[in-house]
Design a protein around this motif. Structure first.
Motif, PDB file in Angstrom:
ATOM      1  N   ILE A  17     -43.075 -25.053-107.698  1.00  0.00           N
ATOM      2  CA  ILE A  17     -44.143 -25.271-106.731  1.00  0.00           C
ATOM      3  C   ILE A  17     -44.303 -26.775-106.580  1.00  0.00           C
ATOM      4  O   ILE A  17     -44.451 -27.489-107.578  1.00  0.00           O
ATOM      5  CB  ILE A  17     -45.472 -24.653-107.209  1.00  0.00           C
ATOM      6  N   GLU A  18     -44.269 -27.238-105.323  1.00  0.00           N
ATOM      7  CA  GLU A  18     -44.415 -28.674-105.087  1.00  0.00           C
ATOM      8  C   GLU A  18     -45.189 -28.903-103.789  1.00  0.00           C
ATOM      9  O   GLU A  18     -45.242 -28.014-102.933  1.00  0.00           O
ATOM     10  CB  GLU A  18     -43.055 -29.354-105.038  1.00  0.00           C
ATOM     11  N   LEU A  40     -48.601 -26.220-100.245  1.00  0.00           N
ATOM     12  CA  LEU A  40     -47.638 -26.220-101.335  1.00  0.00           C
ATOM     13  C   LEU A  40     -46.438 -25.383-100.905  1.00  0.00           C
ATOM     14  O   LEU A  40     -46.594 -24.423-100.144  1.00  0.00           O
ATOM     15  CB  LEU A  40     -48.239 -25.591-102.590  1.00  0.00           C
ATOM     16  N   ASP A  99     -50.473 -17.672-115.181  1.00  0.00           N
ATOM     17  CA  ASP A  99     -50.485 -19.082-115.587  1.00  0.00           C
ATOM     18  C   ASP A  99     -49.297 -19.874-115.054  1.00  0.00           C
ATOM     19  O   ASP A  99     -49.436 -21.031-114.671  1.00  0.00           O
ATOM     20  CB  ASP A  99     -50.524 -19.199-117.113  1.00  0.00           C
ATOM     21  N   GLN A 103     -51.027 -22.931-109.839  1.00  0.00           N
ATOM     22  CA  GLN A 103     -51.240 -23.882-108.739  1.00  0.00           C
ATOM     23  C   GLN A 103     -51.554 -23.197-107.417  1.00  0.00           C
ATOM     24  O   GLN A 103     -52.181 -23.803-106.549  1.00  0.00           O
ATOM     25  CB  GLN A 103     -49.990 -24.754-108.530  1.00  0.00           C
ATOM     26  N   ILE A 104     -51.127 -21.948-107.206  1.00  0.00           N
ATOM     27  CA  ILE A 104     -51.358 -21.285-105.918  1.00  0.00           C
ATOM     28  C   ILE A 104     -52.724 -20.595-105.842  1.00  0.00           C
ATOM     29  O   ILE A 104     -53.055 -20.022-104.805  1.00  0.00           O
ATOM     30  CB  ILE A 104     -50.221 -20.304-105.542  1.00  0.00           C
ATOM     31  N   LYS A 105     -53.512 -20.680-106.883  1.00  0.00           N
ATOM     32  CA  LYS A 105     -54.875 -20.143-106.820  1.00  0.00           C
ATOM     33  C   LYS A 105     -55.647 -20.939-105.763  1.00  0.00           C
ATOM     34  O   LYS A 105     -55.595 -22.166-105.730  1.00  0.00           O
ATOM     35  CB  LYS A 105     -55.579 -20.259-108.168  1.00  0.00           C
ATOM     36  N   TYR A 107     -55.009 -20.598-102.528  1.00  0.00           N
ATOM     37  CA  TYR A 107     -54.085 -20.780-101.411  1.00  0.00           C
ATOM     38  C   TYR A 107     -53.717 -19.414-100.822  1.00  0.00           C
ATOM     39  O   TYR A 107     -53.804 -18.395-101.516  1.00  0.00           O
ATOM     40  CB  TYR A 107     -52.799 -21.480-101.871  1.00  0.00           C
TER      41      TYR A 107
END
Length: 123
Positions: A17-18, A40, A99, A103-105, A107
């Motif tokens: 993920i970036e 992202l 976990d 990062q996509i929480k 989105y």
């Protein structure tokens, strides 16, 4: 909910993920549903890359949550939205992602074939 198998990304099933460097605009039902420079890009194994857009850049007044759900052992339980005047279950989100993809929480992602257009342009 029955116990679900949870898998961790690795060499046999990589997930990265970036930050997406582009401006992304999503239109559906003849109107702009999302417009962001804060997306992202999630790359998972051999699947095409997916842009995840911050919820704050999405017009949720044009979306209706559905009862549809799917499960990914790498990301968790996905919830769906239908776009008014657009595609059914066109938008998905992981409210409580695992976990490894936390990062996509907060989105959402759009199916390209269920909205009018997803445009990415350099900023």
């Amino acid at each position: 909910m029955p116990d679900r198998k949870v898998l961790v990304p690795g060499p046999d099933h990589p997930i990265t993920i970036e930050p997406n460097p582009n401006r992304i605009v999503v239109t559906a039902g003849g109107r702009t549903i999302a417009d962001t420079t804060g997306a992202l890009t999630l790359r998972e194994a051999t699947y095409p890359p997916v842009a995840y857009l911050p919820r704050e850049d999405v017009d949720f007044s044009a979306l209706e949550r559905t009862d549809h759900q799917t499960y990914c052992p790498y990301k968790g339980e996905a919830a769906y939205y239908t776009v008014a005047g657009g595609g059914e279950n066109a938008v998905w989100t992981y409210d409580t992602p695992y976990d490894a993809v936390a990062q996509i929480k907060g989105y959402v992602a759009f199916y390209p074939d269920r909205v009018d257009q997803i445009t990415e342009t350099p900023r």
